[in-house]
Design a protein around this motif. Structure first.
Motif, PDB file in Angstrom:
ATOM      1  N   LYS A 141     -12.719 -73.643 -45.272  1.00 29.29           N
ATOM      2  CA  LYS A 141     -12.523 -72.993 -43.980  1.00 29.29           C
ATOM      3  C   LYS A 141     -11.508 -71.860 -44.124  1.00 29.29           C
ATOM      4  O   LYS A 141     -11.691 -70.766 -43.591  1.00 29.29           O
ATOM      5  CB  LYS A 141     -12.060 -74.022 -42.936  1.00 29.29           C
ATOM      6  CG  LYS A 141     -11.740 -73.436 -41.599  1.00 29.29           C
ATOM      7  CD  LYS A 141     -12.980 -72.916 -40.914  1.00 29.29           C
ATOM      8  CE  LYS A 141     -12.626 -72.436 -39.513  1.00 29.29           C
ATOM      9  NZ  LYS A 141     -13.737 -71.804 -38.857  1.00 29.29           N
ATOM     10  N   SER A 172     -11.130 -85.083 -52.538  1.00 26.41           N
ATOM     11  CA  SER A 172     -11.374 -85.551 -51.168  1.00 26.41           C
ATOM     12  C   SER A 172     -12.129 -84.506 -50.353  1.00 26.41           C
ATOM     13  O   SER A 172     -11.824 -83.319 -50.401  1.00 26.41           O
ATOM     14  CB  SER A 172     -10.051 -85.859 -50.470  1.00 26.41           C
ATOM     15  OG  SER A 172      -9.360 -86.862 -51.172  1.00 26.41           O
ATOM     16  N   THR A 173     -13.097 -84.979 -49.587  1.00 29.50           N
ATOM     17  CA  THR A 173     -13.958 -84.099 -48.803  1.00 29.50           C
ATOM     18  C   THR A 173     -13.200 -83.355 -47.714  1.00 29.50           C
ATOM     19  O   THR A 173     -13.388 -82.155 -47.535  1.00 29.50           O
ATOM     20  CB  THR A 173     -15.102 -84.917 -48.163  1.00 29.50           C
ATOM     21  OG1 THR A 173     -15.807 -85.575 -49.201  1.00 29.50           O
ATOM     22  CG2 THR A 173     -16.049 -84.030 -47.400  1.00 29.50           C
ATOM     23  N   GLY A 174     -12.336 -84.042 -46.964  1.00 27.01           N
ATOM     24  CA  GLY A 174     -11.620 -83.405 -45.856  1.00 27.01           C
ATOM     25  C   GLY A 174     -10.781 -82.213 -46.295  1.00 27.01           C
ATOM     26  O   GLY A 174     -10.939 -81.109 -45.759  1.00 27.01           O
ATOM     27  N   PRO A 175      -9.888 -82.413 -47.267  1.00 27.29           N
ATOM     28  CA  PRO A 175      -9.093 -81.278 -47.740  1.00 27.29           C
ATOM     29  C   PRO A 175      -9.955 -80.168 -48.341  1.00 27.29           C
ATOM     30  O   PRO A 175      -9.665 -78.985 -48.161  1.00 27.29           O
ATOM     31  CB  PRO A 175      -8.173 -81.895 -48.798  1.00 27.29           C
ATOM     32  CG  PRO A 175      -8.043 -83.325 -48.382  1.00 27.29           C
ATOM     33  CD  PRO A 175      -9.403 -83.681 -47.828  1.00 27.29           C
ATOM     34  N   ARG A 176     -11.031 -80.547 -49.040  1.00 25.72           N
ATOM     35  CA  ARG A 176     -11.925 -79.545 -49.623  1.00 25.72           C
ATOM     36  C   ARG A 176     -12.543 -78.681 -48.524  1.00 25.72           C
ATOM     37  O   ARG A 176     -12.579 -77.450 -48.619  1.00 25.72           O
ATOM     38  CB  ARG A 176     -13.036 -80.211 -50.441  1.00 25.72           C
ATOM     39  CG  ARG A 176     -13.941 -79.200 -51.123  1.00 25.72           C
ATOM     40  CD  ARG A 176     -15.074 -79.815 -51.948  1.00 25.72           C
ATOM     41  NE  ARG A 176     -14.728 -81.031 -52.620  1.00 25.72           N
ATOM     42  CZ  ARG A 176     -15.297 -82.230 -52.369  1.00 25.72           C
ATOM     43  NH1 ARG A 176     -16.237 -82.348 -51.473  1.00 25.72           N
ATOM     44  NH2 ARG A 176     -14.922 -83.293 -53.027  1.00 25.72           N
ATOM     45  N   GLN A 177     -13.008 -79.330 -47.446  1.00 23.71           N
ATOM     46  CA  GLN A 177     -13.585 -78.579 -46.333  1.00 23.71           C
ATOM     47  C   GLN A 177     -12.539 -77.681 -45.678  1.00 23.71           C
ATOM     48  O   GLN A 177     -12.847 -76.566 -45.260  1.00 23.71           O
ATOM     49  CB  GLN A 177     -14.191 -79.534 -45.308  1.00 23.71           C
ATOM     50  CG  GLN A 177     -15.451 -80.197 -45.814  1.00 23.71           C
ATOM     51  CD  GLN A 177     -15.989 -81.256 -44.853  1.00 23.71           C
ATOM     52  OE1 GLN A 177     -15.275 -81.752 -43.990  1.00 23.71           O
ATOM     53  NE2 GLN A 177     -17.249 -81.606 -45.027  1.00 23.71           N
ATOM     54  N   GLY A 178     -11.302 -78.160 -45.603  1.00 25.34           N
ATOM     55  CA  GLY A 178     -10.220 -77.342 -45.058  1.00 25.34           C
ATOM     56  C   GLY A 178      -9.989 -76.086 -45.883  1.00 25.34           C
ATOM     57  O   GLY A 178      -9.819 -74.991 -45.329  1.00 25.34           O
TER      58      GLY A 178
END
Length: 72
Positions: free
Chosen positions: A41, A32-38
């Motif tokens: 970060k 998943s993109t959201g958790p990956r971006q988290g």
């Protein structure tokens, strides 16, 4: 995880860079993109902490969303 910036680990750039690398490796395995971006970060925050440790000074303020826990 709780690490004091006043502790030996908290002032060790190698420690923070290792954590950053672990975070990037975890991000690469995420679908998943959201958790990956988290996770990416988080890796960037660890890199900033490593840079501060190399300069041997504490940050005036931690990055938004990051807080240190007081020891009891």
């Amino acid at each position: 995880m709780e690490i004091s910036l006043a502790s030996a680990e908290g002032r060790d750039a190698v420690y923070w860079r290792s954590r950053a690398q672990e975070s990037r490796e975890t991000a690469r395995r995420m679908i998943s993109t959201g958790p990956r971006q988290g996770m990416l970060k988080i890796a960037s925050i660890y890199e900033r902490l490593a840079a501060m440790a190399e300069l041997d000074h504490l940050p005036p303020a931690l990055p938004e969303g990051v807080r240190l826990l007081a020891r009891s």
